[in-house]
Design a protein around this motif. Structure first.
Motif, short mmCIF file in Angstrom:
data_model
loop_
_atom_site.label_atom_id
_atom_site.label_comp_id
_atom_site.label_asym_id
_atom_site.label_seq_id
_atom_site.Cartn_x
_atom_site.Cartn_y
_atom_site.Cartn_z
N CYS A 291 0.86 -1.19 0.00
CA CYS A 291 0.00 0.00 0.00
C CYS A 291 0.89 1.22 0.00
CB CYS A 291 -0.88 -0.01 1.25
SG CYS A 291 -1.93 1.45 1.44
N LEU A 292 0.41 2.31 -0.63
CA LEU A 292 1.13 3.58 -0.57
C LEU A 292 1.41 3.98 0.86
CD1 LEU A 292 -0.53 6.26 -2.91
CD2 LEU A 292 1.89 5.68 -2.81
N PHE A 293 0.45 3.68 1.74
CA PHE A 293 0.52 4.16 3.12
C PHE A 293 1.03 3.08 4.08
CE2 PHE A 293 -2.65 6.49 0.79
CZ PHE A 293 -2.22 7.79 0.99
N PHE B 106 -4.11 7.13 12.44
CA PHE B 106 -3.33 7.10 11.19
C PHE B 106 -1.85 7.40 11.46
CE2 PHE B 106 -1.55 9.54 7.54
CZ PHE B 106 -1.44 8.46 6.67
N ILE B 107 -1.00 6.53 10.93
CA ILE B 107 0.45 6.77 11.05
C ILE B 107 0.98 7.07 9.66
CG2 ILE B 107 2.68 5.77 11.70
CD1 ILE B 107 1.08 3.80 13.50
N LYS B 108 1.57 8.22 9.50
CA LYS B 108 2.13 8.61 8.20
C LYS B 108 3.36 7.76 7.92
CE LYS B 108 3.49 13.03 6.03
NZ LYS B 108 4.80 12.68 5.51
N PRO B 109 3.46 7.20 6.70
CA PRO B 109 4.66 6.41 6.40
C PRO B 109 5.92 7.26 6.53
CG PRO B 109 3.03 6.25 4.63
CD PRO B 109 2.54 7.29 5.56
N GLN B 110 7.03 6.60 6.83
CA GLN B 110 8.28 7.35 6.97
C GLN B 110 8.79 7.85 5.63
OE1 GLN B 110 9.93 4.14 9.35
NE2 GLN B 110 10.84 5.71 10.63
#
Ligand code: SAM
Ligand code: SF4
Length: 353
Positions: free
Chosen positions: A297-299, A341-345
């Protein structure tokens, strides 16, 4: 300030599983929710000649060259993925046209003879000199990103004063035969509202399919905010009020873009409402980053390292199982609209949009 994420620690990496006694490989990549994945996005570089404010920070440190998958590795991974049912590949980045000898990769992927569809997303700035070679190498589908028709706003959004090069790139692509060319517009509130009708006219008067993408929390500067998302609904209402629109295809499609055609038959536009109307239940995509990590996934906040086993001599079958297991472990969907929600690094240019 340079933003540089310790690369090998970017996201939890899934451990490789032993492949002995696992039976035959599946012919399709099906996850735990029954979604079949035939669509692979391959980022071929994290480098870029732009610094779009919604994607990258001004100062960016790139992966060392040895981290980046070679063309041979990309072709091998594509062949393995094709054994598992992948038949659509999009090349992206970073900016794919800054990677040397790109036409060689395009030709090699075509020569595999296993892809039904090969496409590429670019910022267009190198198209004036490369459109013909890419066409000659066998590429037929092209998305060009262009968020504004105003040169000054373009310079602000991309931090580069190259608007006219992109326009020349679009013209060069059309001249060599790319058709239709899709134009990707990231819809950021405060930037996009006053140009919606101009883009609608572009879609009506020229053979471009304009696709508005909701602004996603994958920027490098931390500017994303729900309030900055110009929603697909607002875009539809604004354009539809002047140029009536209707759905081009009834019912759901596996594509994230919902297509609308102008009722008078002159062209169409696409809306990609990733934030406000996620299409996760229909998602058929996986991604390989330029440094060889597989993401479902993008995220995603975890990823699978394919490059290390690839370089350590893993067999095609072992790599295939890593892909199968990653897809089987895919989550139901992203949680952009939820409190946790955790923003990807990684930012978008490090993933590959
Ligand atoms: N450099 C190429 C380009 O700009 O087309 C390919 C890579 S770029 C990451 C792929 C697509 O992602 C582009 O259409 C770009 O506009 C889009 N994109 C980048 N950051 C985004 C964000 N935060 N939200 C939505 N779309 C984004
Ligand atoms: Fe580069 Fe594309 Fe990101 Fe813009 S959106 S900074 S062109 S990778």
């Amino acid at each position: 300030m340079a933003v540089f994420i310790p690369l090998e620690a970017m996201a939890p990496v899934r451990p490789a599983r032993a492949t002995v006694e696992r039976g035959p490989l599946p012919e399709r990549l099906v996850d735990g929710f029954g979604r079949v994945h035939n669509n692979l996005r391959i980022s071929i570089t994290d480098r870029c000649n732009f610094r779009c404010i919604y994607c990258m920070p001004e100062e960016m440190e790139f992966f060392p060259r040895e981290f980046i998958l070679t063309y041979e590795e990309i072709v091998r991974l594509t062949r393995i993925a094709a054994r598992l049912g992948v038949d659509k590949v999009r090349l992206t980045g970073g900016e794919p046209l800054v990677r040397r000898d790109l036409p060689i990769l395009v030709r090699s992927l075509g020569d595999l003879g296993v892809l039904r569809d090969l496409s590429l997303t670019t910022n267009g700035v190198r198209l004036p000199e490369m459109a013909q070679e890419l066409w000659d190498a066998g590429l037929r589908r092209l998305n060009v990103s262009l968020d504004t028709l105003d040169p000054q706003k373009f310079a602000e959004l991309t931090r580069r004063n190259l608007f006219h090069r992109v326009i020349a790139g679009l013209e060069a692509a059309a001249r060599v035969g790319f058709h239709p060319i899709k134009i990707n517009v990231v819809a950021i509130r405060g930037y996009a509202e006053d140009e919606l009708l101009d883009f609608a006219r572009l879609a009506r008067e020229q053979a471009y399919q304009v696709r508005f993408i909701e602004f996603m929390p994958l920027d490098g500067d931390g500017m994303w905010d729900h309030a900055r998302v110009l929603t697909a609904r607002e875009i539809l209402e604004t354009i539809g009020a002047v140029y009536p629109l209707e759905r081009a295809h009834p019912g759901p499609t596996p594509e994230p873009a919902t297509l609308y055609r102008f009722r008078d038959g002159r062209g169409e536009i696409g809306l990609i409402p990733t934030v406000t109307e996620p299409f996760c239940t229909r998602c058929n995509r996986i991604r390989i980053t330029a440094d060889g990590k597989l993401r479902y996934c993008l995220f995603a906040i975890e990823e699978t390292d394919l490059k290390t086993p690839l370089r350590a001599g893993a067999s095609d079958e072992e790599i295939a199982w890593l892909i199968v297991d990653t897809v089987r472990g895919k989550w139901a969907g992203h949680a952009i609209n939820q409190a946790g929600f955790i923003k990807p690094q990684r930012n978008m240019s490090q993933i590959g949009g």
